[in-house]
Design a protein around this motif. Sequence first.
Motif, PDB file in Angstrom:
ATOM      1  N   TYR A  71       0.855  -1.183   0.000  1.00 55.19           N
ATOM      2  CA  TYR A  71       0.000   0.000   0.000  1.00 55.19           C
ATOM      3  C   TYR A  71       0.893   1.235   0.000  1.00 55.19           C
ATOM      4  O   TYR A  71       1.938   1.258   0.660  1.00 55.19           O
ATOM      5  CB  TYR A  71      -0.902   0.023   1.226  1.00 55.19           C
ATOM      6  N   THR A  72       0.466   2.260  -0.737  1.00 54.74           N
ATOM      7  CA  THR A  72       1.251   3.476  -0.844  1.00 54.74           C
ATOM      8  C   THR A  72       0.322   4.675  -0.845  1.00 54.74           C
ATOM      9  O   THR A  72      -0.887   4.543  -1.113  1.00 54.74           O
ATOM     10  CB  THR A  72       2.100   3.470  -2.131  1.00 54.74           C
ATOM     11  N   THR A  73       0.860   5.849  -0.571  1.00 50.41           N
ATOM     12  CA  THR A  73       0.057   7.066  -0.620  1.00 50.41           C
ATOM     13  C   THR A  73      -0.181   7.525  -2.049  1.00 50.41           C
ATOM     14  O   THR A  73      -1.060   8.349  -2.299  1.00 50.41           O
ATOM     15  CB  THR A  73       0.746   8.190   0.166  1.00 50.41           C
ATOM     16  N   ALA A  74       0.578   6.994  -3.006  1.00 46.11           N
ATOM     17  CA  ALA A  74       0.376   7.337  -4.414  1.00 46.11           C
ATOM     18  C   ALA A  74      -0.834   6.591  -4.966  1.00 46.11           C
ATOM     19  O   ALA A  74      -1.264   5.583  -4.398  1.00 46.11           O
ATOM     20  CB  ALA A  74       1.635   6.983  -5.211  1.00 46.11           C
ATOM     21  N   PRO A  75      -1.405   7.064  -6.080  1.00 45.25           N
ATOM     22  CA  PRO A  75      -2.550   6.357  -6.660  1.00 45.25           C
ATOM     23  C   PRO A  75      -2.202   4.910  -7.007  1.00 45.25           C
ATOM     24  O   PRO A  75      -1.090   4.615  -7.452  1.00 45.25           O
ATOM     25  CB  PRO A  75      -2.860   7.173  -7.919  1.00 45.25           C
ATOM     26  N   GLY A  76      -3.125   4.025  -6.797  1.00 43.68           N
ATOM     27  CA  GLY A  76      -2.925   2.612  -7.103  1.00 43.68           C
ATOM     28  C   GLY A  76      -4.252   1.894  -7.064  1.00 43.68           C
ATOM     29  O   GLY A  76      -5.320   2.513  -6.986  1.00 43.68           O
ATOM     30  N   SER A  77      -4.214   0.582  -7.120  1.00 45.25           N
ATOM     31  CA  SER A  77      -5.446  -0.197  -7.076  1.00 45.25           C
ATOM     32  C   SER A  77      -6.076  -0.104  -5.693  1.00 45.25           C
ATOM     33  O   SER A  77      -5.375   0.003  -4.680  1.00 45.25           O
ATOM     34  CB  SER A  77      -5.159  -1.656  -7.422  1.00 45.25           C
ATOM     35  N   ARG A  78      -7.398  -0.171  -5.654  1.00 45.61           N
ATOM     36  CA  ARG A  78      -8.142  -0.069  -4.406  1.00 45.61           C
ATOM     37  C   ARG A  78      -8.966  -1.340  -4.198  1.00 45.61           C
ATOM     38  O   ARG A  78      -9.272  -2.064  -5.134  1.00 45.61           O
ATOM     39  CB  ARG A  78      -9.027   1.176  -4.420  1.00 45.61           C
ATOM     40  N   TYR A  79      -9.356  -1.573  -2.973  1.00 46.81           N
ATOM     41  CA  TYR A  79      -9.917  -2.864  -2.568  1.00 46.81           C
ATOM     42  C   TYR A  79     -11.441  -2.822  -2.500  1.00 46.81           C
ATOM     43  O   TYR A  79     -12.032  -1.854  -2.002  1.00 46.81           O
ATOM     44  CB  TYR A  79      -9.367  -3.240  -1.191  1.00 46.81           C
ATOM     45  N   THR A  80     -12.073  -3.889  -2.983  1.00 48.71           N
ATOM     46  CA  THR A  80     -13.516  -4.084  -2.825  1.00 48.71           C
ATOM     47  C   THR A  80     -13.743  -5.396  -2.088  1.00 48.71           C
ATOM     48  O   THR A  80     -13.428  -6.465  -2.628  1.00 48.71           O
ATOM     49  CB  THR A  80     -14.228  -4.129  -4.186  1.00 48.71           C
TER      50      THR A  80
END
Length: 670
Positions: A71-80
Amino acid sequence: MLNLWAEGPTADTAVTVFPHGTARPGLPNLLVQNGKRRSNQVTVQVGADRKLDFYNESGSTHLVASIMGYYTTAPGSRYTPVSASRLPIDSIGPNATTRLSLTGQVPATATAVTFSVTLSQPTVATYLTASPAATPRPTMSSVAAYPGGTGSNLITVKIGANRSIDLYNLAGTVRVDANVVGFYASDYGALFTPVAPERVLDSRSGLGVFDGQAKRIGPKSDLSYRLQPSIPSHALALALNLTGYSATENTAITAWENRSSSEPPASVHVAPGQTISVAVAPLVGAIFQSPGTAADLMRTTYVHNRAGSIDVTADLSGYFTVPPADCVVNCVTTWGSYSWEQGAGTPMTMKPFSGLSDVVALAGWSDSGYALRADGTVRAWGAASAGRLGNGWWAGAATTSQSPVPVVGLTSVKAIASGDTRGYALKTDGTVWQWGQNVNAPVQVAGLTGVTAIAAARETGYALKSDGTVWSWGGNTRGELGNGSTVASSATPVRVSGLSGIKSIGAGTGASGYAVKTDGTVAAWGDNSKSQLGNGVACTSTCVSRVPVPVTGLSGVTAVTGNWARAFALKSDGTVFAWGDNSSGGLGNGSDCADCTSSTPVQVRDVTDAKAIGAGYAVRADGTVLGWGSNQDLGLGGAVMNYPYYTTVPVQVPGLTGVKAIAGGLALHQ
């Protein structure tokens, strides 16, 4: 996020992973038995110097740590997070790989999948390795099992070619039970917030238990874990390490949302004398007893036990929340009992709906609905069952997406509608598209062209053509098609009998349809069990009309809508009329009864300047909102908070201004 594998331990031991340069927490991540390999998924914060420390309590052991993601503070994939959904696999033979397609289980934009795995009935000692399809297999154990026992783990793995993953079995034959519990996608989902490891549930002391009392979990029973105040009120899912102790029988425990009557798949199996832990990521639910107690929103998840009795603990490493709302214009506000996932606060708090901007129309409700954007695309949220999100995947009945997702393949849309398990879209070219009812992406409704407006009842779609005729398709158990037919349903659109010169159409969440003629009168058809047809005829033995009938005494009408038991009409002079079920003041005319109806329209009191209506709402010319009827689901916000929680006359819904359209728990702002 690590897959932590202990190999060749010389004693029963516990392994802890923690950020370098910090104090070691007293909460181990991996419990290991002497001589047996064991794996667990570990989510841990990285130290300031980007290092991790690994601590072994007893004996010696080899450790293999594989990075599965970060996990990072930069944009990336998000969880559902989703309700557990079984993957199509039964067993795997020796030195063999099974490829699993995730098509239909996750969207095309998914980058990784999280699933729980249980190995049982191994013929020899073995382990399973999960990896992206068509990539070199890593040297690691995702989960191990020994003859006479079982093995469990939570696994997160990148999705490979053709939206697939590979599962490799080392030796012998082993049964595999795998269930998807979540996925990461590039275009929507929840953000992860890590926390310092904290024990949040202990059945032995009563810590975190709903009533604060120490209690073992009995057979086929659930223990409710009430989330502590430090976890935000809008948390969707948790990252926990679940441990079982002192089982009296061979059993399985599961962390889950407890929204199904079926027994959930196992998170981990525990035998008498064993202490075993496993990573879990359960969904969070919200409970309140009545509007009067809604300020004390009870957020909970559950631990289920299959057999005997057992003690459990759970250690928290983080939680998932939807991103903050970032809308500037044409924004949506939400409130009510289904809005708690959207921003912190109580259900009465008006909250911006995250992920929605430039919205020009709404359909559905706060718990499940659709938004049409100014660019002609559609977003969906809420229940994922039956493919109603239109995003190319479906999941169990309890699964919802609180992040709006794109309805795939739709452009140039100018109107939307929502049925019970189906969505509808009208394109600028006059064609109509639908999805849901086990179709997870939009398909064109055959035979419809020249359509100017659409509406939807519970199981039936309606289309108004440019020639002023109305067409229907779908369910017909209560005469919803309006063509006189007694067939149960029609997949092909049929013309509603006797209607011409129609300027607008409407429907409710039940089984009735409505049409406004160019002269301002209204016709209705379908269910009349609560006098929803408004034609002066109370319910008889059949309580339906399979052809349109005139609604009594209405003229000058510009719009009509309804819910399952009543209907509402907006007149050109700004007044509103209602008919049908009047329990809990649902007609807004000042009268009240436990089970009574009005078979003719009555005027909603004190509404003289309405510019738009919803089911039980009126949007005034100044952009404020009036509402009436029941507040059991807090659809009136904080306006009616005392027993019996309803109002027979309109009251202002607090906190809403600048509104141009209204639905159940949703307001579209100018």
